[in-house]
Design an enzyme around this catalytic site. Structure first.
Site, PDB file in Angstrom:
ATOM      1  N   GLY A  53      50.293  41.030  46.754  1.00  0.00           N
ATOM      2  CA  GLY A  53      51.202  42.434  46.246  1.00  0.00           C
ATOM      3  C   GLY A  53      52.320  42.039  45.250  1.00  0.00           C
ATOM      4  O   GLY A  53      53.282  42.652  45.153  1.00  0.00           O
ATOM      5  N   ASP A  91      36.581  47.315  47.253  1.00  0.00           N
ATOM      6  CA  ASP A  91      35.879  46.115  46.425  1.00  0.00           C
ATOM      7  C   ASP A  91      35.815  46.880  45.206  1.00  0.00           C
ATOM      8  O   ASP A  91      35.469  47.990  44.830  1.00  0.00           O
ATOM      9  CB  ASP A  91      34.588  46.049  46.915  1.00  0.00           C
ATOM     10  CG  ASP A  91      33.894  44.883  46.320  1.00  0.00           C
ATOM     11  OD1 ASP A  91      34.264  44.650  45.051  1.00  0.00           O
ATOM     12  OD2 ASP A  91      32.898  44.322  46.755  1.00  0.00           O
ATOM     13  N   ASP A 116      44.343  40.613  38.300  1.00  0.00           N
ATOM     14  CA  ASP A 116      44.747  39.022  38.619  1.00  0.00           C
ATOM     15  C   ASP A 116      43.672  38.755  39.565  1.00  0.00           C
ATOM     16  O   ASP A 116      43.783  37.568  40.120  1.00  0.00           O
ATOM     17  CB  ASP A 116      46.003  39.170  39.210  1.00  0.00           C
ATOM     18  CG  ASP A 116      46.508  37.533  39.336  1.00  0.00           C
ATOM     19  OD1 ASP A 116      45.848  36.826  38.613  1.00  0.00           O
ATOM     20  OD2 ASP A 116      47.339  37.272  40.076  1.00  0.00           O
ATOM     21  N   LYS A 186      43.111  38.449  34.114  1.00  0.00           N
ATOM     22  CA  LYS A 186      43.032  36.989  34.440  1.00  0.00           C
ATOM     23  C   LYS A 186      41.577  36.533  33.960  1.00  0.00           C
ATOM     24  O   LYS A 186      40.571  37.354  33.998  1.00  0.00           O
ATOM     25  CB  LYS A 186      43.127  36.665  35.879  1.00  0.00           C
ATOM     26  CG  LYS A 186      42.733  35.078  35.902  1.00  0.00           C
ATOM     27  CD  LYS A 186      43.567  34.401  37.065  1.00  0.00           C
ATOM     28  CE  LYS A 186      43.039  34.905  38.729  1.00  0.00           C
ATOM     29  NZ  LYS A 186      44.281  34.438  39.108  1.00  0.00           N
TER      30      LYS A 186
END
Ligand code: SAM
Length: 333
Positions: A53, A91, A116, A186
């Protein structure tokens, strides 16, 4: 190994604890913001793959300071609560999770989507790059196998990718972002990354690759900073339809016409180098005092093993040298 050794080896790990961040990743987002002013004018954001977090902490502080911000954080793993952050445990490759996220932005879209996320790394760069790209971009009908986005060419995967068929980060972004919005994700910079850039470029007027100082040089990790959400004409976001099914040519910017994406390192040059070890007494003269982690994991996968170990019930590995010769030599029939 003493508890201070990681503080010596990883200065960003140490600084994260000292500054109250849940993870060292916080510095990556802060350094990306230093370079790209990501939070300017942002009031609504989504943090995909958010646990533990630290990015949500940054987002809630930067955009929710006056209580006006709206941050939705999603992760497979449970995350300790954060003030002003709506949490979803799920998910992102599941339709139900995607729908739950989208629901929060109906009628009032987001300015920023960050992701990320990283699948478990195997250490095989081609496979890791492929899996990362799938988490980010692969979209297919639930239940049907994902079409490969990154040419498999040199890869020989011994498994099917059908478990990856589903909405993923970019598809979720296309549902929640307002025109002109920003997507930061990312990526793993392997040899097929230009195709990924081309695919992102179909949806954004500007795509850059950024490497914050707090991301180790030794890691193939980098961040795609996609600004100016501007989907192709006629594009209608649809979770039940793969992004690749649309009539436009997803690979139009590949091959000889491939786009060259600028590579930007970000974070002040005087910022700490994430590949170096630093002495505990840093030059800023602030002294050193051990700081425990800001938020220990709330339900780590190793929890059961720890409990069994405390009770002395954890099975011990049997090494061949500990076995009587007769047991080692016996070959089952
Ligand atoms: N940005 C986070 C922070 O600052 O604390 C760190 C994120 S961590 C590097 C990657 C996260 O991706 C993990 O918590 C993992 O559970 C999550 N993740 C990986 N695959 C996911 C998926 N399919 N759906 C949701 N979360 C996922």
């Amino acid at each position: 190994m003493g508890r201070t050794s990681k503080d010596k080896r990883d200065v960003y790990y140490r600084l994260a604890k000292e500054n109250g961040w849940r993870a060292r990743s916080a510095f990556k987002l802060l350094q990306l913001d230093e370079e790209f002013q990501l939070f300017q004018g942002v009031t609504r954001a989504v943090d995909l793959c958010a646990a533990p977090g630290s990015w949500s902490q940054v987002l809630s502080q930067k955009i929710g300071g006056q209580g006006s911000g709206h941050v939705v954080a999603v992760d497979l793993q449970a995350m300790a609560p954060l003030p002003g952050v709506i949490q979803i445990q799920g998910d992102i490759t599941q339709l139900s999770t995607a729908k739950e996220i989208i629901q929060h932005f109906e009628g009032c879209p987001a300015d920023l989507v960050v992701c990320d996320g990283a699948p478990d790394v195997t250490g095989l760069h081609d496979v890791d790059e492929y899996m990362q790209a799938q988490l980010l971009l692969a979209v297919s009908n639930p239940g049907s196998p994902c079409p490969p986005l990154v040419p498999l060419g040199h890869l020989s995967l011994g498994f099917t990718l059908s478990h990856l068929s589903c909405p993923q980060a970019l598809n979720i972004a296309t549902h929640v972002l307002k025109p002109g919005g920003c997507f930061v994700a990312k990526i793993f910079r392997g040899r097929d990354v230009t195709l990924l850039y081309s695919q992102l470029r179909v949806f954004f007027s500007s795509v850059l690759c950024a490497k914050p100082r707090s991301s180790r040089n030794s890691s193939i990790e980098a961040f795609a900073v996609c600004r100016g959400y501007d989907p192709p004409e006629g594009f209608v976001a649809d979770l039940s339809r793969p992004l690749l099914d649309h009539s436009y040519d997803f690979n139009q910017l590949d091959g000889p016409t491939r786009i060259i994406v600028p590579f930007v390192t970000c974070g002040d040059l005087s910022a700490y180098d994430s590949d170096r070890s630093y002495p505990l007494e840093l030059e800023d003269g602030s002294g050193y005092k051990y700081t425990p982690p800001t938020q220990p994991p709330i339900s780590p996968p190793y929890q059961e093993a720890c409990t069994l170990k405390k009770k002395g019930q954890l099975a011990k590995e049997i090494r061949p040298q500990d076995c009587p010769i007769s047991q080692v030599d016996v070959v089952p029939q």
